[in-house]
Design an enzyme around this catalytic site. Structure first.
Site, PDB file in Angstrom:
ATOM      1  N   LYS A 260      -8.283   1.741   7.153  1.00 22.63           N
ATOM      2  CA  LYS A 260      -9.350   1.115   6.650  1.00 22.63           C
ATOM      3  C   LYS A 260      -9.578  -0.240   7.153  1.00 22.63           C
ATOM      4  O   LYS A 260      -8.938  -1.282   6.862  1.00 22.63           O
ATOM      5  CB  LYS A 260      -9.336   0.927   4.979  1.00 22.63           C
ATOM      6  N   ARG A 265     -19.182  -1.141   8.552  1.00 28.67           N
ATOM      7  CA  ARG A 265     -19.308   0.229   8.596  1.00 28.67           C
ATOM      8  C   ARG A 265     -20.665   0.554   9.439  1.00 28.67           C
ATOM      9  O   ARG A 265     -21.575  -0.142   9.127  1.00 28.67           O
ATOM     10  CB  ARG A 265     -19.289   0.983   7.288  1.00 28.67           C
TER      11      ARG A 265
END
Length: 598
Positions: A260, A265
């Site tokens: 992660k 994103r």
């Protein structure tokens, strides 16, 4: 279709606090909307001219220019308008009042001495679009003239909502979930059609376009909607858990574990030599990453493709991963070239939603990952995200520690079962994040929405320094209060808060907010903040999960602290009450285990 119809319905919507009534009233408005402008009715209800992913600007008219246009349209001095604004606190209300008392227009209108031209939805939309798209020399004066002309034709109620629309303060309390409910009522016969509409919206994040398709061709037409290059897909979201054993069990005993990354994103679309990059909020951010555009052209073999990944800032000397905040330099328009040199990036791709005419959202994750690795030519910049197939808890724990030592936030565990499709726009246990926070007993931070604020005392007297924060329930389109946060802000951030709240201030509670606390001011739900604290605890003051754990209390955060703004998240992507409940139950379970072990 007359714009007055929209204004009248907005006026009625503003007075309603029940979501059921809001949905019923919006359903009625959409039934009366002409199909050739229903997309524009939807956009206006959303408070925008077009979807966020369009490469088009916002209206860009400040308060002073709106006052000037109002002055020109009413022949009332700017000083008087500013005086009324100080009294009423809402320029839309000022416009309404001035238009009502403007005898030179109203007397003639009511006596029938002149022909009154009625504003249409098309005319208002086109005028506002012209204002938004105007740029260059003379654009400022053109914007004032265009708005003044529009306001001159508008009746008092129309003027009120034209000004409020431009000001970003419609105050009708309608979210996308309520719009989808209303569309299901109008074109699908009721709630049974809601999942179809939501799926279409998840794959094509343009409710105006979907409304037009429904109006012109009926409910059957949206069943065939597929991903399309250039139109972003709403991102799939992960749940959160803290127990590795529970996580592995939730995904069926085996899965893929991805790093992660602490980056941005990004959804990356490619069609030939054309590349689009969209944020998790579906905003077009291609301009910020011209280097990534070139990397993608050179690294992706497919002609038409939709990929998802994380853009991560990299130290130009050591190659180590840098915190997300370093990407903020990319948002400045004037020095992108310098930002590229000083803050280079890597792109870590982790999913594939569409490839050369084939919809991959309905395929299980192993198939998507296999194809992703096939079409990506990996290099020093563009890579498939670090990952590992696991089926043992100790493997998950070891990989988690490896991810932390490599400078990431943790890991995301993903199901690889037959049902491991890409659930666009949904949060579920097909993806589960495991993060570590070294400064708190809470296993993870939460992303909450500001819905109200309180004035401080002492050193912070006169300033809004305590924020009422809420979680968002997507099933109910409702915000439930969780905590008041007053710590963690720097002086500069506190000054920024004053500006943000002044722009989002409401006269009364947004109808989507459930609160038993009365703040000093109510705020339009538009800002998301990352919050950490000591633990999730019961509180009789807050509405999050009230009646679930206890009839008398909801869930709250003890000693909450502000970490950062989440500009990359929309309010609909905020932490849900169910997630907070999971965190509370996990904490209780750990306490019981600790007691048992002793």
């Amino acid at each position: 279709m007359e714009f007055k119809l929209i204004a009248e319905y907005f006026d009625r919507l503003e007075k309603i606090s029940s979501r059921i009534q809001l949905t019923a009233l919006l359903t009625d408005l959409l039934k009366k909307s002409d199909k050739d402008v229903i997309d524009k009715v939807i956009y206006i209800t959303q408070g925008k001219l077009w979807p966020d992913f369009f490469e088009k600007p916002e209206i860009g008219l400040g308060e002073k220019l709106m006052i000037k246009a109002l002055s020109v349209s009413t022949n009332i001095k700017e000083d008087e308008i500013e005086k009324q604004l100080r009294i009423l606190g809402d320029l839309g209300e000022v416009a309404y009042k001035l238009k009502r008392t403007n005898s030179s227009q109203n007397v003639l209108s009511y006596l029938g001495s002149t022909k009154v031209t009625k504003l249409t939805v098309e005319e208002v939309y086109e005028s506002l679009s012209k204002i938004a798209l105007s740029e260059g020399e003379g654009s400022r004066d053109m914007k004032i003239r265009s708005l003044a002309g529009l306001l001159k034709k508008a009746d008092p109620l129309e003027a009120k909502y034209i000004i409020r629309f431009i000001d970003g303060r419609l105050r009708v309390g309608i979210g996308d979930a309520t719009i989808m409910d209303a569309l299901a009522n109008v074109f699908g016969g009721g709630t049974a059609a809601r999942p179809l509409i939501e799926r279409a919206y998840n794959l094509r994040a343009d409710l105006g376009n979907i409304a037009k398709l429904l109006a012109e061709n009926g409910i059957e037409t949206i069943k065939s909607i597929k991903p399309e290059v250039g139109i972003p897909i709403r991102p799939m979201l992960a749940e959160r858990l803290t127990d590795p054993s529970e996580i592995l069990a939730k995904v069926g005993g085996k899965g893929i574990v991805d790093y992660k990354y602490d980056g941005e994103r990004a959804q990356i679309h490619k069609k030939g030599e054309k590349v689009y990059i969209f944020s998790r909020r579906l905003e077009n951010i291609t301009r910020q990453y011209p280097d990534v555009v070139e990397y993608i052209k050179n690294s992706i073999k497919s002609n038409e493709v939709i990929l998802e990944g994380e853009i991560v800032a990299i130290d130009k000397e050591s190659g180590e991963i840098l915190p997300f905040q370093n990407l903020m330099h990319r948002k400045r328009k004037n020095d992108i070239g310098e930002a590229i040199k000083e803050y280079p990036v890597n792109v870590y791709l982790f999913d594939l939603m569409y490839n050369d005419g084939e919809d991959y959202t309905q395929k299980p994750l192993p198939d998507r990952r296999e194809k992703l690795e096939e079409i990506v030519t990996q290099n020093d910049i563009v890579k498939v995200a670090d990952h590992k197939y696991i089926d043992k808890v100790n493997e998950l724990v070891e990989y988690f520690h490896q991810a932390i030592s490599d400078g990431t936030e943790g890991v995301i565990v993903k199901s690889i079962g037959k049902d491991s499709i890409y659930q666009a726009g949904a949060r579920g246990f097909l993806w589960i994040k495991l993060k570590k926070d070294y400064q708190s007993e809470m296993a993870d931070s939460v992303d909450l929405v500001i819905v109200g604020a309180f004035y401080g005392r002492g050193k912070r007297g006169g300033k809004l320094s305590s924020l009422l924060m809420a979680a968002y329930d997507p099933d109910k389109d409702t915000f439930y209060t969780v905590c008041k946060v007053a710590s963690g802000f720097s002086d500069a951030e506190l000054e920024e808060v004053q500006k943000m709240l002044s722009e989002a201030k409401l006269d009364k509670k947004d109808p989507r907010v459930e609160s038993e606390i009365q703040p000093d001011i109510w705020v339009k739900p538009k800002y998301v903040a990352e919050i950490i604290g000591a633990e999730i605890t019961l509180s009789p003051l807050h509405t999050c999960c009230k009646g679930v754990v206890s009839e008398e209390a909801g869930l709250s955060i003890r000693f909450p602290r502000f970490i950062r703004w989440r500009d990359d998240k929309s309010v609909e992507e905020a932490t849900t009450p169910n997630e907070i409940l999971e965190m509370y139950q996990s904490r209780l379970k750990k306490k019981v285990e600790d007691i048992t072990e002793t």
